[in-house]
Motif scaffolding. Structure first.
Motif, mmCIF file in Angstrom:
data_model
loop_
_atom_site.group_PDB
_atom_site.id
_atom_site.type_symbol
_atom_site.label_atom_id
_atom_site.label_comp_id
_atom_site.label_asym_id
_atom_site.label_seq_id
_atom_site.Cartn_x
_atom_site.Cartn_y
_atom_site.Cartn_z
ATOM 1 N N GLY A 1 40.949 27.719 37.839
ATOM 2 C CA GLY A 1 39.849 28.689 38.230
ATOM 3 C C GLY A 1 38.683 28.478 36.798
ATOM 4 N N PHE A 2 38.852 27.794 36.178
ATOM 5 C CA PHE A 2 37.902 27.622 35.022
ATOM 6 C C PHE A 2 36.401 27.843 35.570
ATOM 7 C CE2 PHE A 2 35.069 25.120 32.149
ATOM 8 C CZ PHE A 2 35.039 25.976 30.991
ATOM 9 N N LYS A 3 36.261 26.922 36.317
ATOM 10 C CA LYS A 3 34.757 26.684 37.061
ATOM 11 C C LYS A 3 34.363 27.965 37.807
ATOM 12 C CE LYS A 3 33.997 24.237 41.264
ATOM 13 N NZ LYS A 3 35.362 24.306 41.732
ATOM 14 N N GLU A 4 35.151 28.638 38.572
ATOM 15 C CA GLU A 4 34.979 29.895 39.123
ATOM 16 C C GLU A 4 34.668 30.913 38.136
ATOM 17 O OE1 GLU A 4 37.141 27.803 40.007
ATOM 18 O OE2 GLU A 4 36.558 26.869 41.897
ATOM 19 N N LEU A 5 35.723 31.129 37.145
ATOM 20 C CA LEU A 5 35.386 32.235 36.139
ATOM 21 C C LEU A 5 34.007 31.932 35.347
ATOM 22 C CD1 LEU A 5 38.954 32.286 34.921
ATOM 23 C CD2 LEU A 5 37.704 34.303 36.049
ATOM 24 N N ARG A 6 33.910 30.686 35.203
ATOM 25 C CA ARG A 6 32.560 30.544 34.243
ATOM 26 C C ARG A 6 31.440 31.009 35.215
ATOM 27 N NH1 ARG A 6 31.387 24.951 31.679
ATOM 28 N NH2 ARG A 6 31.593 24.072 33.902
ATOM 29 N N VAL A 7 31.363 30.547 36.339
ATOM 30 C CA VAL A 7 30.008 30.684 37.237
ATOM 31 C C VAL A 7 29.875 32.191 37.568
ATOM 32 C CG1 VAL A 7 30.997 30.270 39.486
ATOM 33 C CG2 VAL A 7 28.514 29.985 38.973
ATOM 34 N N ALA A 8 30.824 32.741 37.690
ATOM 35 C CA ALA A 8 31.016 34.132 38.143
ATOM 36 C C ALA A 8 30.696 35.103 36.930
ATOM 37 C CB ALA A 8 32.256 34.582 38.718
ATOM 38 N N SER A 9 31.088 34.639 35.703
ATOM 39 C CA SER A 9 30.593 35.241 34.570
ATOM 40 C C SER A 9 29.029 35.196 34.287
ATOM 41 C CB SER A 9 31.664 35.119 33.462
ATOM 42 O OG SER A 9 33.044 35.295 33.751
ATOM 43 N N PHE A 10 28.636 33.954 34.278
ATOM 44 C CA PHE A 10 27.339 33.779 33.873
ATOM 45 C C PHE A 10 26.565 34.149 34.930
ATOM 46 C CE2 PHE A 10 23.877 30.560 34.006
ATOM 47 C CZ PHE A 10 23.285 31.029 33.103
ATOM 48 N N ASP A 11 26.557 34.059 36.090
ATOM 49 C CA ASP A 11 25.646 34.252 37.067
ATOM 50 C C ASP A 11 26.351 34.807 38.260
ATOM 51 O OD1 ASP A 11 23.580 34.563 38.918
ATOM 52 O OD2 ASP A 11 22.495 32.769 38.440
ATOM 53 N N PRO A 12 26.616 35.985 38.288
ATOM 54 C CA PRO A 12 27.539 36.378 39.596
ATOM 55 C C PRO A 12 26.888 36.144 41.091
ATOM 56 C CG PRO A 12 27.177 38.226 37.916
ATOM 57 C CD PRO A 12 26.456 37.078 37.379
ATOM 58 N N GLN A 13 25.382 36.308 40.938
ATOM 59 C CA GLN A 13 24.868 36.441 42.087
ATOM 60 C C GLN A 13 24.702 34.849 42.618
ATOM 61 O OE1 GLN A 13 20.953 37.849 41.990
ATOM 62 N NE2 GLN A 13 21.638 40.183 41.507
ATOM 63 N N LEU A 14 24.602 33.971 41.714
ATOM 64 C CA LEU A 14 24.763 32.569 42.212
ATOM 65 C C LEU A 14 26.075 32.138 42.796
ATOM 66 C CD1 LEU A 14 23.305 29.642 41.992
ATOM 67 C CD2 LEU A 14 24.861 29.319 40.352
ATOM 68 N N ALA A 15 26.982 32.755 41.744
ATOM 69 C CA ALA A 15 28.554 32.457 42.310
ATOM 70 C C ALA A 15 28.678 32.913 43.854
ATOM 71 C CB ALA A 15 29.531 33.409 41.463
ATOM 72 N N THR A 16 28.015 34.341 44.056
ATOM 73 C CA THR A 16 28.490 34.798 45.523
ATOM 74 C C THR A 16 27.542 33.787 46.286
ATOM 75 O OG1 THR A 16 28.499 36.922 44.600
ATOM 76 C CG2 THR A 16 27.979 36.720 46.680
ATOM 77 N N SER A 17 26.526 33.589 46.085
ATOM 78 C CA SER A 17 25.662 32.800 46.982
ATOM 79 C C SER A 17 26.114 31.280 47.208
ATOM 80 C CB SER A 17 24.027 32.692 46.699
ATOM 81 O OG SER A 17 23.993 31.601 45.575
ATOM 82 N N LEU A 18 26.870 30.727 46.274
ATOM 83 C CA LEU A 18 27.479 29.375 46.527
ATOM 84 C C LEU A 18 28.984 29.724 47.258
ATOM 85 C CD1 LEU A 18 27.193 27.821 42.968
ATOM 86 C CD2 LEU A 18 25.711 27.272 45.084
ATOM 87 N N GLY A 19 29.357 30.885 47.427
ATOM 88 C CA GLY A 19 30.567 31.059 48.205
ATOM 89 C C GLY A 19 31.743 31.450 47.284
ATOM 90 N N PHE A 20 31.564 31.818 45.875
ATOM 91 C CA PHE A 20 32.602 32.249 45.220
ATOM 92 C C PHE A 20 32.470 33.546 44.848
ATOM 93 C CE2 PHE A 20 31.579 27.828 44.072
ATOM 94 C CZ PHE A 20 32.618 27.077 44.229
ATOM 95 N N SER A 21 32.995 34.523 45.759
ATOM 96 C CA SER A 21 32.561 35.913 45.782
ATOM 97 C C SER A 21 32.963 36.711 44.283
ATOM 98 C CB SER A 21 33.539 36.804 46.813
ATOM 99 O OG SER A 21 33.318 37.996 46.422
ATOM 100 N N SER A 22 31.795 36.968 43.930
ATOM 101 C CA SER A 22 31.947 37.585 42.275
ATOM 102 C C SER A 22 32.759 38.762 42.303
ATOM 103 C CB SER A 22 30.493 37.702 41.704
ATOM 104 O OG SER A 22 29.914 38.829 42.419
ATOM 105 N N ARG A 23 32.610 39.519 43.351
ATOM 106 C CA ARG A 23 33.560 40.699 43.688
ATOM 107 C C ARG A 23 34.896 40.327 43.645
ATOM 108 N NH1 ARG A 23 31.568 44.815 47.400
ATOM 109 N NH2 ARG A 23 30.350 45.329 45.736
ATOM 110 N N LEU A 24 35.300 39.329 44.407
ATOM 111 C CA LEU A 24 36.596 38.906 44.393
ATOM 112 C C LEU A 24 37.188 38.367 42.963
ATOM 113 C CD1 LEU A 24 39.120 38.397 46.594
ATOM 114 C CD2 LEU A 24 38.031 35.710 46.425
ATOM 115 N N ILE A 25 36.158 37.586 42.253
ATOM 116 C CA ILE A 25 36.593 37.172 41.253
ATOM 117 C C ILE A 25 36.810 38.022 40.023
ATOM 118 C CG2 ILE A 25 35.911 35.589 39.192
ATOM 119 C CD1 ILE A 25 34.599 33.633 41.323
#
Lengths: 268, 447
Positions: free
Chosen positions: B178-202
């Motif tokens: 989950g490196f990619k997911e953790l990275r995007v959710a830590s850097f830009d949670p809103q983007l992560a969510t909008s890309l389908g990687f729920s930042s809240r879930l992560i």
């Protein structure tokens, strides 16, 4: 041949199911204080759309509510007639620059590649092909030379370009951008505006929160004039009038009269 | 097998590996906590697990592994959910919510522990708080020592060790996959969510991971000192690199060095210098980790205090050299090609600054000493022309484009002339001809 029967759209026949964004009766409240009231509009395909309004008018709120980043009290938003969840991949978002931590240990290329993540999917690695695609997007915004720089070492305008490259990498059909031209230098502004126009020419739709009233006519096709509710929306030439500006800004801005005057004289 | 080795295998082998596994799994998760500025979460969870540990102990009436682990993990997850609840209902930021939740849960743990003590149950607070690495001995008979990998021998490895290995495996798997997911959710949670990687879930997944790691590590390093292991290796690595992948690997190295070094220091250090007994290993791990962080903060080539100081000095040196050449160039323009040392000292704001600059400029061949003072060489004249050109172009720009008054632009131009940017080259020559706002000629050539 029978004319095609229009696709039913949640019993809101006033909305066109083919438009990229249809906002119906959207109300957003922070802690019971309404920020956006009963927004109801369609955004048309292949247009550059500016969202303008004074501070606190709910411009960013409108975008964030569309993307489901904040909950809305009532109403709904449809993208090509479907809810956000169904069309998420076709929608790109460029947040305000100050919303992320620019000290984060990632390079410009890492950030641009994030635009590909939706295509890559859960738990898969970023492949070379995706990195190349991200590099191509950095090149389009003139940032290829900075691909390996850590993002903290970039200037504000360069950071904004990296954000734009990330959005391009997403290959979306519809973009929401929150003040992409805020605080950038003149060269970056020109570069960004060129890219936005290119996106529009390729048939994409771009919705930008914009604060510089002087450039609305030059840069944008349509405008949404917002002050908690929609004051006016439509073609810039039709609705970006001194009268609507005064209604939007409520006479609070003194520069407004000057802008209005400029409009009057330029409109000749 | 000789006696020393047998003792090492029995007494030190498992604790050593346990310390390493605890340090490693803490460091891996810690990277993301540090980057998300959520280091407090580790602190919160490590305190909040106390009531879970005590409750499990009271219910199961045993200090052995699993019940405590389950109780602690449950308490950790409850703490995470409570923080989220307080944050939403109380409309406070998450730091404040943690500040409310973890002392309350810790207090509950303390009260529960007192009840346990009243029932004459043996639960040692220090074991929970500071860890008891030393008790993780491998109780092998001489027969088993000859075949340490037999199932009988492995069956005697303390359960806490397996839990640590399990948590390490889990953390490694999550961070690698989950490196990619953790990275995007830590850097830009809103983007992560909008890309389908729920930042809240992560972020909830990360919190659960922290809970698991904290609980698995508490026997090794204790529930308080675990915070040091979550934060220090990651923060140390962050000071050395600006790339997340490298940071993760560095934190792995730092945590292994910490565990190994601290173990050697704690277990063998005191006897080696003739002191009796050994030092608490968890304590020395935390100290060791803190010391490494301090070293990185001072000596890191990019973010360290020394490197920053050196960069500032280098800049000051360059600026003083450029000031010297600029001063000599201006004097020459006015018909004084040689300046006396005390005149230079006056113009450059200090004898030390002028003397140092002259020494370096002479060494570099851009200035030369003469009987009456200092003068420019040909190379120095060319260099000076570039600096003065930049200076006067900036003055022109500030007057013509930025609307400053002509008598206000010397000082800002004095600063801007030293900035090595392309912006200086791109200023158009003034509309009024090759003169700056004060009527001085702008030299030709590149700066």
């Amino acid at each position: 041949m029978n004319p095609p029967t229009p696709k039913p759209f949640d019993a809101h026949p006033e909305h066109d199911p083919s438009s990229p964004v249809s906002i119906h009766a959207l109300t957003v409240a922070y802690h019971r204080k309404p920020v956006l009231w009963d927004v109801d509009l369609d955004i048309h395909a292949g247009r550059l759309v500016a969202v303008v309004g004074p501070n606190g008018a709910g411009k960013s709120t409108l975008i964030r509510a569309c993307l489901g980043l904040i909950p809305s009290a009532t109403g709904n938003v449809r993208f090509w007639g479907e809810p956000y969840r169904e069309q998420r991949r076709r929608i790109g978002y460029v947040p305000q620059r100050d919303e992320v931590d620019w000290d984060f240990p990632v390079s410009a290329l890492d950030v641009a590649a994030m635009g590909r993540y939706a295509q890559i999917g859960w738990f898969r690695r970023v492949s070379r092909a995706h990195k190349d695609a991200a590099r191509a997007c950095l090149n389009r915004v003139g940032m290829l030379d900075y691909a390996d720089r850590q993002i903290a070492q970039l200037s504000g305008g360069q950071q904004q370009r990296v954000f734009l490259a990330r959005a391009l990498a997403q290959e979306a059909d519809l973009y929401f951008m929150d003040e992409p031209l805020a605080g950038v230098d003149a060269a970056t502004e020109r570069a960004i505006v060129e890219i936005l126009a290119k996106l529009r020419d390729d048939g994409k739709t771009v919705v930008c929160v914009h604060h510089d009233l002087q450039t609305i006519e030059r840069y944008f096709d349509d405008v949404i004039m917002l002050n908690m509710r929609v004051v006016a929306t439509g073609n810039v030439a039709d609705v970006f009038t001194p009268d609507n500006l005064r209604k939007t800004y409520g006479g609070r801005l003194t520069t407004l009269d000057r802008a209005g005057h400029a409009l009057g004289t330029q409109g000749g | 097998m000789n006696d020393t080795l047998a003792t090492f295998v029995r007494v030190d082998l498992v604790p050593l590996f346990a310390a390493g596994a605890a340090a490693l799994s803490c460091a891996l998760v810690g990277n993301f906590l540090v980057l998300r500025r959520e280091s407090m979460l580790g602190d919160a969870i490590s305190h909040a697990v106390l009531p879970g540990i005590v409750a499990a102990f009271l219910v199961a009436d045993t200090r052995a592994g699993w019940p405590m682990f389950v109780g602690a993990a449950a308490a950790g997850i409850i703490a995470v959910l409570l923080v989220e609840l307080v944050r939403r209902l109380g409309r406070v930021e998450s730091g404040a919510a943690m500040g409310v939740v973890f002392p309350v849960m810790f207090a509950a743990g303390v009260v529960l522990m007192e009840r346990a003590a009243a029932r004459h149950v043996d639960l040692d607070a220090s074991c929970v708080l500071y860890g008891q690495l030393e008790t993780l001995t491998w109780d092998l008979t001489p027969d088993m020592l000859r075949a340490p990998l037999s199932s009988e021998a492995l069956g005697r490895v303390p359960i806490e060790f397996w839990m640590l290995l399990g948590s390490l495996a889990l953390v490694s798997a999550v961070v690698v996959l989950g490196f990619k997911e953790l990275r995007v959710a830590s850097f830009d949670p809103q983007l992560a969510t909008s890309l389908g990687f729920s930042s809240r879930l992560i972020s909830h997944a990360l919190a659960v991971l922290v809970a698991v790691v904290t609980v698995a590590s508490f026997k090794a390093v204790g529930s308080i000192l675990v915070v040091a292991m979550l934060v220090c290796p990651a923060a140390t690595a962050r000071l050395i690199t600006d790339r997340l992948e490298v940071q993760l690997w560095l934190s792995v190295v730092v945590s292994i060095v910490t565990a190994g070094g601290a173990y050697a220091l704690g277990a063998f250090g005191a006897p080696a210098v003739g002191l009796p007994g050994s030092v608490n290993i968890a304590g020395s791990m935390a100290l060791f980790a803190g010391a490494l962080l301090a070293v990185a903060a001072v000596a890191s080539p990019t973010h360290g205090v020394l490197a920053r100081h050196a960069r500032r000095r280098a800049l000051a040196t360059r600026v003083s050299e450029e000031d010297l050449v600029g001063t000599l160039y201006r004097a020459e323009e006015l018909g004084t090609p040689v300046l006396a040392m005390d005149t230079l000292a006056q113009l450059m704001g200090g004898t030390d600054r002028a003397t140092g600059a002259v020494r370096r400029a002479v060494a570099a061949g851009i200035a030369a000493r003469e009987a009456r003072g200092v003068t420019l060489t040909d190379a120095g004249r060319e260099f000076g022309a570039g600096i003065i050109r930049t200076h006067r172009l900036w003055e022109t720009y500030l007057v013509e484009r930025a609307g400053l008054r002509a008598d206000h632009v010397h000082d800002p131009a004095e600063v801007l002339e030293h900035a090595r940017t392309e912006a200086g080259d791109r200023i158009d020559p003034p509309s009024t001809g090759p003169l700056d706002p004060h009527g001085h000629p702008i030299p030709d050539g590149s700066p």
